[in-house]
Design a protein around this motif. Structure first.
Motif, PDB file in Angstrom:
ATOM      1  N   UNK A  23      -1.485  -4.545  -1.821  1.00 45.10           N
ATOM      2  CA  UNK A  23      -2.102  -4.830  -0.518  1.00 45.10           C
ATOM      3  C   UNK A  23      -1.459  -3.977   0.571  1.00 45.10           C
ATOM      4  N   UNK A  27      -3.396  -0.994   2.877  1.00 45.16           N
ATOM      5  CA  UNK A  27      -3.532  -1.256   4.313  1.00 45.16           C
ATOM      6  C   UNK A  27      -3.157  -0.011   5.131  1.00 45.16           C
TER       7      UNK A  27
ATOM      8  N   UNK B  20      -8.068  -5.456   5.898  1.00 44.49           N
ATOM      9  CA  UNK B  20      -6.889  -4.598   5.801  1.00 44.49           C
ATOM     10  C   UNK B  20      -5.760  -5.087   6.703  1.00 44.49           C
ATOM     11  N   UNK B  23      -4.394  -8.030   4.711  1.00 41.95           N
ATOM     12  CA  UNK B  23      -3.547  -7.598   3.596  1.00 41.95           C
ATOM     13  C   UNK B  23      -2.193  -7.117   4.106  1.00 41.95           C
ATOM     14  N   UNK B  24      -2.222  -6.409   5.226  1.00 39.76           N
ATOM     15  CA  UNK B  24      -0.959  -5.942   5.802  1.00 39.76           C
ATOM     16  C   UNK B  24      -0.112  -7.138   6.249  1.00 39.76           C
ATOM     17  N   UNK B  26      -0.097 -10.095   5.020  1.00 44.93           N
ATOM     18  CA  UNK B  26       0.385 -10.894   3.885  1.00 44.93           C
ATOM     19  C   UNK B  26       1.427 -10.150   3.041  1.00 44.93           C
ATOM     20  N   UNK B  27       1.560  -8.865   3.264  1.00 40.72           N
ATOM     21  CA  UNK B  27       2.507  -8.072   2.464  1.00 40.72           C
ATOM     22  C   UNK B  27       3.907  -8.123   3.074  1.00 40.72           C
TER      23      UNK B  27
END
Lengths: 118, 118
Positions: A23, A27, B20, B23-24, B26-27
């Motif tokens: 992920x 991103x 995106x 996702x960023x 959550x990373x």
């Protein structure tokens, strides 16, 4: 044919794929564009990508994608060929790549000047 | 009851959710832990989280999650209550949050000392 480099290209195996690393890798707009391009045209050489970024920056983006397990790279002579690991990603994280490709529409467009290497 | 702050808490609406950005968001391990905690226990106050990071750092993590549309925050008196926007996320990006929660197992554990605020 001789390898382009002497250092091996390391890829995580399917069971070692890390969703959060993937992920994070996706991103980023340049990396997303690479993925979208590879989804449309598997087996492209690095030289065919992203003429708007320097080769060293591009190499770093490809490495991030490879180390996250998103793409597979192999050398053919002096060319480094790239493919999206879509089947493995679909198996490990069902729906993720399709979601990413769907959401990329209107956001990034595949490189159209890419140089097909095979 | 009076709001905790005078500035409004801005949330993207469901159609404005950006995969995106999510996702960023959550990373990151702290933010993932917040999400895992909220999935297990909706409606927690910020004060119940992450005693291993400073309040200002924690506030930033919550803001990133809120601005990405992952969580909803509202103030009740002096407490800021947090909930995961799971239904909306499930509707917009089917399977994503379940995948994230599944892959978080063994990687992060929900905060067990969280202070239930409601």
């Amino acid at each position: 044919m001789a390898s382009r480099t002497s250092s091996p290209l390391v890829h995580p195996d399917m069971n070692g794929l890390d969703l959060f690393k993937i992920m994070s890798a996706l991103a980023d707009e340049t990396r997303l564009t690479i993925v979208v391009t590879l989804a449309a045209s598997p087996g492209l050489a690095c030289s065919g990508f992203a003429r708007d970024v320097t080769p060293s920056v591009l190499t770093r983006h490809f490495r991030v994608l490879r180390e996250a397990g998103v793409i597979r790279q192999h050398d053919v002579g002096t060319r480094r060929i790239n493919t999206l690991r879509k089947e493995e990603l679909d198996h490990r994280f069902p729906g993720l790549i399709d979601l990413v490709l769907k959401e990329s529409i209107g956001r990034v467009a595949p490189y159209t000047t890419a140089d097909r290497a095979c």
